[in-house]
Design a protein around this motif. Structure first.
Motif, short mmCIF file in Angstrom:
data_model
loop_
_atom_site.label_atom_id
_atom_site.label_comp_id
_atom_site.label_asym_id
_atom_site.label_seq_id
_atom_site.Cartn_x
_atom_site.Cartn_y
_atom_site.Cartn_z
N GLN A 1 -62.12 2.14 65.29
CA GLN A 1 -60.77 1.75 65.67
C GLN A 1 -59.97 2.96 66.14
O GLN A 1 -60.02 4.03 65.54
CB GLN A 1 -60.06 1.08 64.51
N MET B 1 -60.86 -1.62 73.90
CA MET B 1 -60.67 -2.25 72.60
C MET B 1 -60.82 -1.21 71.48
O MET B 1 -59.97 -1.09 70.61
CB MET B 1 -61.68 -3.39 72.41
N LYS C 1 -53.66 -10.46 66.21
CA LYS C 1 -53.82 -10.80 67.63
C LYS C 1 -52.60 -10.41 68.47
O LYS C 1 -52.74 -10.02 69.63
CB LYS C 1 -54.15 -12.28 67.81
N ALA D 1 -52.82 -6.73 69.08
CA ALA D 1 -53.93 -6.51 70.02
C ALA D 1 -53.47 -6.80 71.44
O ALA D 1 -53.78 -6.05 72.39
CB ALA D 1 -55.11 -7.41 69.64
N SER E 1 -51.25 -3.98 72.76
CA SER E 1 -51.98 -2.78 73.20
C SER E 1 -52.60 -2.99 74.57
O SER E 1 -52.64 -2.06 75.39
CB SER E 1 -53.05 -2.41 72.17
N LEU F 1 -60.22 -12.82 66.25
CA LEU F 1 -59.83 -11.78 65.30
C LEU F 1 -59.66 -12.35 63.89
O LEU F 1 -59.31 -13.52 63.72
CB LEU F 1 -58.53 -11.11 65.73
N GLY G 1 -56.77 -6.78 63.02
CA GLY G 1 -57.12 -6.14 64.29
C GLY G 1 -58.60 -6.03 64.55
O GLY G 1 -59.00 -5.51 65.59
N SER H 1 -62.65 -3.88 67.46
CA SER H 1 -61.32 -3.72 66.86
C SER H 1 -60.36 -3.30 67.95
O SER H 1 -60.78 -2.82 69.02
CB SER H 1 -61.35 -2.68 65.74
N PHE H 2 -59.09 -3.46 67.70
CA PHE H 2 -58.07 -3.09 68.68
C PHE H 2 -57.22 -1.94 68.14
O PHE H 2 -57.12 -1.75 66.92
CB PHE H 2 -57.19 -4.30 69.02
#
Length: 432
Positions: free
Chosen positions: A179, A202, A223, A226, A229, A379, A405, A422-423
């Protein structure tokens, strides 16, 4: 009945023979002299020969081990490689007769295990395992759960080689945190710009080209962040996409949309439909613009002409869909036509739909649209039905406890099975 690995049996025999030669050589050199009390040069010479032969065998054994386990890549690499190979062979041996060719020697059953090839990355964070296929255990290798034999590694993907002679398993070190974390926007921008345009990141391993997406996750799964980002990444592209925001619940995404592009943000059902029509009209205009260009270069898309992408972010699509279902048939058909055309034609033209939802069954999103989305992400801890509707499978998915995430994703043409991802964690105020 004793079950033995044929290769292990020969290795054990070789080692016992070498030890026996050492002991016998030592006995011939010193022990006989002490017992018989005389000088016996022939016997002592034979002892030296046995010790030298045993030493040579030991050196050969060490050299073979070093070559096989790639000692030239470092001691840590070699011992990790050896440990994994041993664990895999031991697991296959104890799994039963289905993973090898059997032979019998009295009360002993000897199994010839398949050839195993393992290549680890230099930092030991990932690897590729190849197991020689055979008609006898082909189907068993397809369903083999090897992660339990790999220690801290797990299987990310599994497939067959082009010549169909090897089963290939891609490994990933679970102890490595993939991450991404950013404490300020400058670090975020600098990192994302290093990937160039049209790529969405990601985590430290997974990044994909821009595509239509389904992002599914229950409340608290991460979410929304995410999505933030991903949107923020596109704002730092050299060719900045034109963004559209639809949020029928008037939540944080609508606020973000008004800060980025208020003219392309909508919250009411009528406003969202009008925004969708405008998005579709822009796509058809792009289609007409590209037709002449494609006459000269068929295998190209909007990126070849340095055109910007258009992304329509649809938060809580199920809420919108439930209201549309109450409209008259003409209006329902219009909305369905707009969505389907964008999903089916938008990839080459640079027009993409992002659906953000808590679940994705056919009551929430039409199956014909969902099945044509290139990029799908689930997620958090999701229900089995959610995995089935999103990925069209649930039985072979990693059964992991996903933190906020974290989850699974597929991308058409990039992944064969859902992969763990993962975000980024953003430790700064996005609105600022």
């Amino acid at each position: 009945m004793i079950v033995r690995d044929k290769t292990g049996k020969y290795t054990t025999f070789f080692m016992l023979t070498t030890i026996s030669q050492y002991l016998l050589g030592w006995f011939l050199i010193s022990a006989i002299d002490n017992v018989l009390g005389g000088n016996f040069p022939i016997i002592q010479t034979l002892g030296y020969i046995l010790i030298n032969l045993a030493t040579l065998q030991t050196v050969i054994c060490v050299i073979v081990w070093c070559i096989r386990h790639r000692l030239n890549k470092g001691i840590r690499y070699a011992f990790t490689h050896a440990r994994l190979i041993h664990g895999i062979r031991w697991a296959l041996l104890n799994a039963g007769t289905g993973y090898g060719i059997e032979e019998y020697a009295g009360e002993e059953r000897v199994i010839t295990l398949p050839k195993i090839r393992l290549e680890l990355s230099d930092n030991l964070g990932s690897g590729v395992l190849r197991i020689r296929d055979h008609i006898k255990y082909h189907t068993k290798l397809d369903s083999a759960k090897l992660s339990s034999a790999l220690g801290r590694y797990r299987i990310e993907q599994q497939y067959t080689s082009d010549d169909e002679n090897w089963s290939i398993f891609e490994l990933e070190d679970t102890s490595v945190d993939r991450q991404l974390r950013f404490s300020d926007v400058d670090g975020f921008a600098s990192f994302m710009k290093s990937y160039g345009g049209n790529v969405l990141v990601m985590d430290k391993k997974n990044h994909v080209p821009l595509a239509s997406m389904l992002l599914v996750g229950a409340t608290g799964s991460g979410k929304t962040y995410a999505l933030y980002s991903l949107i923020l990444q596109m704002l730092f592209w050299h060719v900045r996409p034109e963004l559209f925001f639809a949020d029928p619940k008037s939540t944080s995404l609508y606020v973000l949309g008004r800060n980025i592009c208020p003219e392309n943000s909508a919250e009411s059902i009528d406003g969202i439909i009008e925004l969708l029509e405008a998005f579709h009209a822009k796509m058809m205009a792009r289609k007409a613009e590209l037709q002449d260009k494609l006459e000269d270069r068929l295998d190209t898309d909007y990126r070849s002409w340095n055109m910007n992408a258009h992304v329509f972010v649809f938060d809580e699509f199920s809420s919108f869909q439930s209201v549309v279902a109450t409209l008259d048939k003409k209006e329902r058909d219009k909305v369905s036509m707009l969505l389907r055309n964008i999903v089916l034609q938008g990839r080459q033209l640079g027009f993409f739909l992002w659906f953000i939802m808590q679940k994705s069954d056919s009551n929430d999103i039409p199956t014909a649209i969902r099945d044509n989305l290139i990029w799908k992400v689930v997620l958090g801890q999701a229900a089995t039905t959610t995995y089935i509707t999103a990925f069209e499978q649930a039985a072979d998915l990693p059964r992991l406890k996903f933190e906020v995430g974290h989850g699974l994703y597929t991308y058409q043409g990039y992944t064969r099975q859902p992969q763990v991802t993962s975000f980024p964690t953003l430790e700064f105020d996005i609105l600022n």
